[in-house]
Design a protein around this motif. Structure first.
Motif, short mmCIF file in Angstrom:
data_model
loop_
_atom_site.label_atom_id
_atom_site.label_comp_id
_atom_site.label_asym_id
_atom_site.label_seq_id
_atom_site.Cartn_x
_atom_site.Cartn_y
_atom_site.Cartn_z
N LEU A 58 0.83 -1.22 0.00
CA LEU A 58 0.00 0.00 0.00
C LEU A 58 0.86 1.26 0.00
O LEU A 58 0.34 2.36 0.18
CB LEU A 58 -0.94 0.02 1.22
CG LEU A 58 -1.97 -1.10 1.33
CD1 LEU A 58 -2.91 -0.84 2.49
CD2 LEU A 58 -2.76 -1.24 0.04
N VAL A 59 2.16 1.10 -0.16
CA VAL A 59 3.05 2.27 -0.11
C VAL A 59 3.54 2.59 -1.53
O VAL A 59 4.26 1.79 -2.11
CB VAL A 59 4.25 2.00 0.81
CG1 VAL A 59 5.21 3.18 0.82
CG2 VAL A 59 3.79 1.67 2.22
N LEU B 2 -3.11 -7.29 -8.62
CA LEU B 2 -3.77 -6.04 -8.99
C LEU B 2 -2.75 -4.91 -9.06
O LEU B 2 -2.06 -4.64 -8.09
CB LEU B 2 -4.87 -5.70 -7.97
CG LEU B 2 -6.00 -6.73 -7.85
CD1 LEU B 2 -6.83 -6.48 -6.61
CD2 LEU B 2 -6.87 -6.70 -9.08
N ARG B 3 -2.65 -4.29 -10.22
CA ARG B 3 -1.68 -3.21 -10.42
C ARG B 3 -2.37 -1.85 -10.37
O ARG B 3 -3.57 -1.74 -10.58
CB ARG B 3 -1.01 -3.38 -11.79
CG ARG B 3 -0.20 -4.64 -11.91
CD ARG B 3 1.12 -4.47 -11.22
NE ARG B 3 1.99 -5.62 -11.51
CZ ARG B 3 3.24 -5.71 -11.09
NH1 ARG B 3 3.77 -4.76 -10.36
NH2 ARG B 3 3.97 -6.76 -11.39
N LEU B 4 -1.57 -0.83 -10.12
CA LEU B 4 -2.11 0.53 -10.11
C LEU B 4 -2.11 1.11 -11.52
O LEU B 4 -1.35 0.67 -12.38
CB LEU B 4 -1.26 1.41 -9.19
CG LEU B 4 -1.32 1.04 -7.70
CD1 LEU B 4 -0.23 1.78 -6.94
CD2 LEU B 4 -2.68 1.38 -7.13
N HIS B 5 -2.98 2.09 -11.73
CA HIS B 5 -2.99 2.79 -13.02
C HIS B 5 -1.93 3.90 -13.00
O HIS B 5 -1.27 4.11 -11.99
CB HIS B 5 -4.39 3.37 -13.27
CG HIS B 5 -4.73 4.49 -12.32
ND1 HIS B 5 -5.02 4.28 -10.99
CD2 HIS B 5 -4.78 5.82 -12.49
CE1 HIS B 5 -5.26 5.44 -10.40
NE2 HIS B 5 -5.11 6.39 -11.29
N ASN B 40 -8.53 0.64 -3.19
CA ASN B 40 -9.64 1.09 -4.03
C ASN B 40 -9.16 1.48 -5.43
O ASN B 40 -9.88 1.29 -6.41
CB ASN B 40 -10.37 2.26 -3.36
CG ASN B 40 -11.24 1.79 -2.20
OD1 ASN B 40 -11.36 0.58 -1.97
ND2 ASN B 40 -11.81 2.72 -1.47
N MET B 41 -7.95 2.01 -5.52
CA MET B 41 -7.41 2.32 -6.85
C MET B 41 -7.10 1.03 -7.61
O MET B 41 -7.29 0.94 -8.81
CB MET B 41 -6.16 3.19 -6.74
CG MET B 41 -6.47 4.62 -6.31
SD MET B 41 -5.18 5.83 -6.69
CE MET B 41 -3.76 5.12 -5.92
N SER B 141 -13.00 -6.29 -7.52
CA SER B 141 -12.19 -5.91 -8.68
C SER B 141 -13.10 -5.43 -9.82
O SER B 141 -14.31 -5.68 -9.82
CB SER B 141 -11.37 -7.11 -9.15
OG SER B 141 -12.24 -8.11 -9.63
N TYR B 142 -12.49 -4.75 -10.79
CA TYR B 142 -13.25 -4.27 -11.95
C TYR B 142 -13.94 -5.44 -12.64
O TYR B 142 -15.12 -5.36 -13.01
CB TYR B 142 -12.31 -3.55 -12.92
CG TYR B 142 -13.03 -2.89 -14.07
CD1 TYR B 142 -13.52 -1.58 -13.94
CD2 TYR B 142 -13.26 -3.55 -15.26
CE1 TYR B 142 -14.21 -0.98 -14.98
CE2 TYR B 142 -13.94 -2.96 -16.31
CZ TYR B 142 -14.41 -1.67 -16.16
OH TYR B 142 -15.10 -1.07 -17.19
#
Lengths: 142, 339
Positions: A58-59, B2-5, B40-41, B141-142
């Motif tokens: 989360l970082v 799950l990756r970030l955008h 959440n992202m 998830s989406y």
């Protein structure tokens, strides 16, 4: 970006949005930090940032700038907890172990059983039922 | 995994700079500890192009006493009127702060029951106030959400909980706001236009889509809690599946002022984690005057009558309803001990 990794200055060229977990595993080659849930619920990816345990999934890497990061590799393999986890079966499948040990290290030299229980409350283990972990920590601090 | 955008990460050093960035970029969001926003992202519930990091802003830190105008004073000052908690104070700091523990033990307890130690080391008071609401059909998830045709709160038109409702019923899931409501706390909301102060009770609205009145370009600057007259007793109770990590399935915050003969002078009770807004139980003023242990059942009955849980979490709503009076009783009995 610069930070202190396991006691030594480090400079890593990674996107600031990358999770610290991925930077450690992919860019620094330190695969001791494990990914469990990836949502901050299991504690497998726990590392110490400025001495405090946090979940590295989360970082964002940008938040680790100038910080002191300690991973399981930073304990050198010979930490009393590492030996005790092996000896007392505190580690079985091993995924939770690096996070467990780092969360325990953050409790200081001789935590009570109650401090260990609350201090490790953010680290989930599906193998040991926790008792073997508490025994390992207790044996190493007794 | 799950990756970030993709997003841009800003790191302002001053509150004014952070507020200017939020004003400048329409699709910017603030991030403090990130313990709510990051998952959440990953679920594509939020896809901001800009993130404004609050971690480096000194004005958001600190816990201390202040006079009636919000100016800091020493711990032993006769002019102290309120406890001020910076929005950037971590939940660990709040739960361990000696002043908070002594004056508002229920607040220290609630902060100390949020998630797990690692999360409390990162998560902040401001973030806890702004915590997104949660629902079985939302925190997915989406891919999962798309398969069901999305929901009212995000990307869709239908509420899968109520089937017909136009209001989102996702559950308010933060631990500290119900306690702050029982303590009569208020918050300073800052924006590039200036600061407005409002009671925590008025901060929340009963629509889980975005359940606070905070505008996108506003930040919680600090939380202000009036120092109590002697005789205040407080309690916080949290129901969850495991005794760590989990969000509440039900939470009860209570505060009572007792007169020397142990009579209840005032009693406030907030029930949360059921609907989008923490519910302040009404009608408790009629119970004033009697000893606390004698009003426990009446208060529990009022709370039961006023709460209507829905199936927004994967736990039987009738069971959650049945637990309301049980935990109200436990909270009040804890406060009555020694009274």
């Amino acid at each position: 970006m610069r930070f202190i990794l396991n006691g030594a200055p480090a400079e890593v060229d990674a996107h600031p949005m990358k999770r610290l977990l991925d930077v450690l595993r992919e860019d620094c080659g330190l695969t001791g930090t494990k990914e469990g849930c990836g949502e901050g619920e299991c504690g497998a990816c726990t590392v110490l940032i400025d001495g405090e345990p946090v979940v590295s999934c989360l970082v964002p890497f940008a938040q680790a700038r100038e910080a002191e990061v300690v991973t399981i590799e930073g304990l050198g393999g010979e930490h009393p907890y590492q030996r005790a986890f092996a000896e007392f079966s505190g580690a079985q499948c091993g995924i939770c172990t690096p996070g467990m040990i780092l969360a325990a290290v953050a409790l200081g030299p001789a935590p009570t059983l109650e401090e260990v229980r609350t201090g490790l409350a953010g680290n989930l283990c599906r193998c040991t039922g926790y008792e073997a972990i508490y025994r390992a920590i207790h044996s190493a601090t007794a | 995994m799950l990756r970030l955008h993709e997003y841009r990460y800003h790191r302002p050093a001053r509150l004014a700079d952070a507020l200017a960035l939020l004003r400048e970029h329409e699709d910017a969001l603030a991030i403090a500890g990130g313990t709510d926003l990051m998952p959440n992202m990953k679920h594509r519930l939020f896809t901001p192009r800009h993130l404004v990091a609050l971690k480096g802003i000194a004005e958001l830190r600190g816990i201390g006493l202040a006079d009636g105008a919000g100016n800091p004073v020493a711990d032993d000052s006769p002019h102290a009127r309120e406890l001020v908690i910076g929005a950037g104070a971590t939940l660990t700091e709040v739960s361990r702060n000696p002043l908070v523990r002594r004056v508002f033990p229920s607040l220290a307890a609630a902060a100390g029951k949020v998630a797990a130690p690692q999360i409390r080391n990162s998560g902040t008071m401001g973030g806890n106030l702004c915590l997104d609401t949660r629902c079985t059909y939302y925190n997915q998830s989406y891919f999962w959400r798309e398969a069901l045709g999305f929901c009212l709160k995000k990307d869709g038109e239908v509420c899968h909980v109520t089937k017909v409702g136009r209001k989102c019923v996702a559950a308010h899931s933060a631990d500290t706001p119900p306690v702050l409501m029982t303590l009569g706390a208020s918050i300073d909301l800052a924006s590039a236009n200036g600061t407005r102060t409002l009671p925590v009770a008025d901060f929340f609205i009963a629509d889980g889509k975005a359940n606070t009145v905070r505008r996108r370009d506003e930040l919680v600057h600090r939380i202000r809690i009036p120092l109590p007259a002697p005789g205040l007793r407080t309690a916080y109770r949290k129901v969850r599946q495991r005794n760590s990590v989990d969000y509440p399935l039900l939470s009860i915050a209570a505060a009572a002022r007792l007169t020397p003969g142990s009579g209840v002078e005032s009693l406030s009770l907030v029930v949360s984690a059921l609907g989008a807004k923490p519910r302040m139980v009404s009608g408790l003023d009629k119970l004033a005057g009697a000893p606390l242990h004698e009003v426990v059942d009446a208060a529990a009955a009022l709370a039961f009558k006023q709460c209507h849980p829905l199936e927004n979490l994967i736990v039987d709503p009738d069971w959650r309803h049945a637990m309301v009076p049980v935990y109200v009783r436990r909270a009040l009995e804890e406060m009555a001990v020694g009274a």
